[in-house]
Scaffold this active site. Structure first.
Site, PDB file in Angstrom:
ATOM      1  CD  GLN A  83      -4.163   0.732   6.001  1.00  0.00           C
ATOM      2  OE1 GLN A  83      -3.349   0.580   6.319  1.00  0.00           O
ATOM      3  NE2 GLN A  83      -5.629  -0.361   6.541  1.00  0.00           N
ATOM      4  CB  SER A  84      -1.622   7.467   6.481  1.00  0.00           C
ATOM      5  OG  SER A  84      -0.332   9.115   7.016  1.00  0.00           O
TER       6      SER A  84
END
Length: 324
Positions: A74-75
């Site tokens: 989920q960067s």
């Protein structure tokens, strides 16, 4: 040689008063302001855009046609690297920790929408992730591409220049600023603020992304300021990590609720939620005091909230039923 930045964001970002949140935290109504770096424009916004202006600018100057970077599934940085590539007509390959299918919403959805390719590195540490990215770059070169490896989180002395600019904006927007509070992940955001505002004016709240975040901040800030920046001169709280980077802690739950219900401000569970929880703790222990001008740096991250199942469940529980 430092190459010029490529314009990607909309600046300066707004600085908004937050009197109801200030009161809830134990500050005076004129003490707290929010720097809206969630409104930087490109790709859903967020702090990484300021760094990417510099790192992608260097990549373009070197003739790159493909951007490669690393991160968690989920960067926010990976998402915005993909968005920058789309805007500039560059390919993007995101080397992510984990396996396909384990995370299917939030930033991952936007990565796909922007046309990025995902390379899954498995359950590796940072060294393993870096090695996987090096392999991806080698393969791209063998296929005739010209990849540029953008550092983890966009952080380094080059990317931190974007937050020197942010610190300058803050000085102009709020004379008399005492403390800027910011989430401390890969280190570049805090480093740029320290270079612009001074070590004593920046409070970083560690989110657990690095084992030694103070060393990273000092390394990135040192080339950007005449001030002697060392890990010992930095103001860093390490009391909000909890069980780890991806976990939703009780103080963060309260921070998310407070921001949303006092100011209509949406935070994320990993970065800004921890930063506000750290600010709340700092007010309680007197590190941040009423009567001082304090800025909370909203670094974005909203898409990541929708990929965090514990946070979605917690948020949905807050919806009250109205009987008809």
């Amino acid at each position: 040689m430092t190459h010029p930045p490529v314009p990607l964001g909309t600046f300066p970002t707004p600085l908004e008063p937050a009197p109801r949140l200030a009161a809830a935290l134990g500050l005076g109504p004129e003490d707290l302001w929010v720097k809206r770096d969630d409104l930087t424009g490109l790709g859903g916004g967020g702090n990484k855009i300021r760094k990417l202006e510099w790192t992608v600018g260097a990549a373009l100057a070197e003739g790159a046609d493909t951007l490669v970077t690393t991160g968690a599934p989920q960067s926010n940085h990976a998402r915005l690297t993909a968005a920058a590539g789309a805007r500039l007509g560059l390919d993007a390959v995101l080397v992510l920790r984990g396996t396909p299918g384990a995370s299917r919403s939030g930033n991952i959805a936007l990565d796909g929408l922007f046309g990025a390719r995902l390379a899954w590195a498995g359950e590796v540490d940072q060294a393993g992730l870096d090695a996987a990215a090096a392999e991806v770059c080698a393969r791209l070169r063998s296929e005739g591409a010209r990849p540029a490896l953008i550092p983890f989180g966009g952080s380094g002395a080059l990317g931190a220049r974007g937050y020197v600019r942010c610190g300058t904006e803050l000085r102009e927007q709020l004379p008399g600023l005492r403390t800027a509070v910011v989430a401390l992940g890969s280190g570049g955001t805090m480093a740029g603020l320290v270079a612009a505002l001074g070590s004593g004016s920046v409070l970083g709240v560690d989110v657990g992304a690095l084992t030694d975040p103070a060393a990273a901040v000092a390394e990135f800030a040192a080339p950007l300021t005449a001030e002697a920046v060392t890990p010992d001169t930095l103001r860093i709280r390490r009391d909000q990590v909890g069980a780890g980077y991806a976990t939703l802690t009780a103080p963060v739950r309260e921070a998310l609720r407070l921001a949303a219900r006092t100011e209509g401000l949406v935070l994320d569970p990993v970065y800004t939620g921890r930063a506000l929880a750290g600010l709340h703790a700092a007010v309680r222990d007197g590190t941040v005091r009423p009567g001082e001008r304090t800025v909370f740096l909203h670094t974005g991250g909203l898409p990541g909230l929708f990929g965090h199942t514990d946070t979605i469940a917690f948020a949905e529980e807050g919806a009250r039923v109205f009987d008809v």
